[in-house]
Design a protein around this motif. Sequence first.
Motif, short mmCIF file in Angstrom:
data_model
loop_
_atom_site.label_atom_id
_atom_site.label_comp_id
_atom_site.label_asym_id
_atom_site.label_seq_id
_atom_site.Cartn_x
_atom_site.Cartn_y
_atom_site.Cartn_z
N ASP A 99 -7.27 -2.01 -1.65
CA ASP A 99 -8.09 -3.23 -1.64
C ASP A 99 -9.14 -3.31 -0.53
OD1 ASP A 99 -6.72 -4.02 -3.87
OD2 ASP A 99 -5.41 -5.42 -2.82
N SER A 130 -9.58 -0.97 -4.76
CA SER A 130 -8.76 -1.75 -5.70
C SER A 130 -8.29 -0.92 -6.88
CB SER A 130 -9.55 -2.96 -6.20
OG SER A 130 -10.60 -2.55 -7.08
N GLY A 182 -8.66 -9.38 -6.96
CA GLY A 182 -8.84 -9.69 -8.36
C GLY A 182 -10.22 -9.30 -8.83
N ASP A 183 -10.95 -10.29 -9.35
CA ASP A 183 -12.28 -10.00 -9.89
C ASP A 183 -13.39 -10.35 -8.91
OD1 ASP A 183 -11.80 -12.67 -9.95
OD2 ASP A 183 -12.48 -13.01 -12.01
N THR A 187 -5.72 -4.54 -12.84
CA THR A 187 -7.01 -5.23 -13.00
C THR A 187 -7.78 -4.62 -14.17
OG1 THR A 187 -7.12 -5.70 -10.64
CG2 THR A 187 -9.18 -5.83 -11.87
N ARG A 219 -0.80 -10.02 -12.75
CA ARG A 219 0.29 -9.73 -11.80
C ARG A 219 1.63 -9.87 -12.53
NH1 ARG A 219 -2.49 -9.44 -7.16
NH2 ARG A 219 -4.42 -10.68 -7.03
N ARG A 278 -9.78 -9.75 -15.38
CA ARG A 278 -8.97 -10.41 -14.37
C ARG A 278 -7.89 -9.45 -13.88
NH1 ARG A 278 -5.66 -14.64 -15.80
NH2 ARG A 278 -5.82 -15.56 -13.73
N THR A 279 -7.26 -9.85 -12.79
CA THR A 279 -6.10 -9.11 -12.30
C THR A 279 -4.83 -9.76 -12.83
OG1 THR A 279 -7.22 -8.41 -10.29
CG2 THR A 279 -4.83 -8.37 -10.25
N SER A 289 0.43 -5.07 -10.07
CA SER A 289 -0.77 -5.75 -10.56
C SER A 289 -1.70 -4.73 -11.18
CB SER A 289 -1.48 -6.50 -9.43
OG SER A 289 -1.84 -5.62 -8.40
N SER A 306 -6.28 0.03 -12.14
CA SER A 306 -7.55 -0.48 -12.65
C SER A 306 -7.84 0.23 -13.97
CB SER A 306 -8.67 -0.23 -11.65
OG SER A 306 -9.91 -0.66 -12.16
#
Length: 826
Positions: free
Chosen positions: A6, A367, A23-24, A478, A455, A452-453, A476, A393
């Motif tokens: 991240d 990310s 997230g986004d 994304t 979770r 979106r992410t 998580s 991702s």
Amino acid sequence: MRDTIDFGIDLGTTNSAISVAEGDTVRAIKNSLGQDTTPSAVWIPKPGIVMVGSRARERVEIDPDNAAAEFKLEMGLADAGRTFAKAGTRLTPPQLSAEVLKALRADAAMYLNTDAPTAAVITVPAAFSLNQNKATVEAATLAGFAAGSPLVQEPTAAAFAYGFHDTDDRAYWMVFDFGGGTFDAAVVSKRDGDLRVLNHAGDSYLGGKLIDWALVDKVLAPAAAQAVGVREFSREDRTWARNFARLKAAAEDAKIALSRAESVPVMVEIDSGSGDTELLEYTLTRGELDRVAEPYYVRAMNLCREAMRDSGLAPDAIDKLLLVGGVTLSPGLRELLSDPARGLGIELDTRLDPSTVVARGAAVFASTVRHPAPASAAPAAGGFAVQLSYEPSVTTITPTVAGRLRAGQDHDWTGYSVVLANPEGRPPYRSANIALNRVGAFATEVVIDERRTSRFTIELFDPTGAPRKLNPNTLSITHRDVEFGGARLTHSLGIQLADRTFSPLLRKGVGVPTKVKEKFRTSHALQRRDDEALIRIPVVQGERARADRNRQVGMLEIRPLDLRIDLPAGTEVAVTFEVDASNLVTVVADVELIQAQFEAEIDLDSITTPSADVLQQDLSVAERRLEAARAADDLPAVRDRLERLEAEKTLQTTREQVRAAATDAGAAATAEDRLRDLHAQLDEIEELAELPQRTRELLDLLAEASELVTRTGAARDEQELTELQNQAQRAIDDQNLTAVQAQIDRTNQFMIRLEQRQPGWQVGLFYALVEQPGLLPATREVDNLVREGHQAIGAGDERTLERVVQQLIRLLPRDEQDKVFGLIKP
């Protein structure tokens, strides 16, 4: 702990920045002063006190004995470092960079009100060499980041930042990354959600620092010398170190101010050397800045053209030029870039802040990278853990998640199951019970939200349906519209052969991590009884055909003590190169004859700053070569190369860096790099100058060969001649001197073979040897062979005559032997 890294860090020459992806969204992390960037400067006023950032940057000007900046240019140099007089300590460039990274970690903890990040993606210039990348990894470790924190190239990170915000489905971009110390160009392709860098070009020593010093040397220093009434006022004279530190700071501030104004006042207190000070007052205009900076702008644009050419693209195929780095804020540069005649003529994209875009892109990439897992012990008795496998991702909304359960002791997983749930999903998501197999493994598709992410929690149930505690129990994923292509090798890697040519094993641009294996043969024997014997295979990084024009980054060594048997000449050696995602390299040589492996000494810790004297000597050689090259400027190809050198002020810049080398390790490294590049360009100019003569020689030989084939040749000779003519034309069309020379040699050998089949060939060769004065040594053996040769000619004994000729050749000096044997071998 976060599932993905991240955090992204732009560890810059002048300023550094840190961003975080959540997230986004991606956001820049502000430092304690509320700024998006932190000056890459360190001040140590006394033992135990280390200051980083703006206060340290101010002290570089007023307290240069205890403050340091722009040390990124010295990364990877073993003898480089900065001494802090009051603290009585000396820090290496990686240690100084680590202090900057520590400050950024602390800023992140304060800004987000969390623990300091334990991993981050750190950016490096695409043009960085292996030793510079290794030094960056060392700095990250010293700063407390976990092993496995990856590096990513700065233009790649910038492309990710733009790709994160851009909605175009299909486009080509050019990243124009002109920072404080380095320049990178990258061609980027975006196609149907796939974003990847196609090609890099760059210069590790082309940055705003050079422009600052050029302003000092060409404008401010002459004005200061006049103001205080001194003649000998130069940067290489340590007497004036404080004055030049002040002028450098003033030049940088003025350059920044000229991004918003047509002219700015410059006021600097200059010490006259006798204790008095004079105030230098000078009005610097944007026009003066542009004139001083133009050679550096031109070099940057030429590197862009090189990257486009290598990608097979013209400027009109590039949709946008993405501006990155503080230098790109200059209106003069932007105007030049937009000009289709003098510049690149590509539409400029300035949507993102050029000072933070690299850190933002690094966070976007971070990310997509799983957080390095800490070394974990086996779960305690009765406890359960899971090892997960998934992409954090993705561009699909139905990714796969797999895992394997572990227990603190042998365990029967029959009847156990897991459930993956995302209660905050849109809509909420909960999987069915997923049965574990006998080894505790599972795999399933999950549904995630678009853009979106998502979770998830992982719930474990035993055969009775009772929940059991699991660690870790979250993950998580994304969803993105764009998939970011991985890192690419930024320099070709290979070995130097015995004839000094470069044999690349891995070509620039290949995706990493990667691995390749090729086989070579040794050029000489290795005897165990010879303690001094050694097979040395240089490991080389670069793009030049001549190995010593590239950077040597390691050495494979095979010694007699390592051997069980003698190795004859021609022994096969298999060389394996392995490159990880951060462009760090391992090299192994495998000698199959003795079933032994030898790891390369990729000794990146002994690369040192070149001495000013050595640089001056090398500069003198380059100046003589350039003067000789100018004598051939009537050839268009030579004239074009010389004009490029002049437009980039290559020799002038090199001279300036050589002069500054005695007092500036960064300038010494820059000078060494410039000289290597200048010599390589002079190699090419000399080849171009020689090409017309060699081309005429080749065409004359082919005409002579054609007459010979017409007179005496067979059908197979006509076929071989046709192939030689085709190969020769390709070499001439490519303007490749090496290929033309190779075709001259092949045509010569072809003609010799034709002559050998003609009556009287051996007789002619015999007389050519014996009638040339001083060629053969005056010995009894030679006299006897000459007498025997005359007798063989008289008797028509061709076999004896051939033997005599061969023996006479072996009595020639070695260089003459090679010439004759090269002509007569079939």
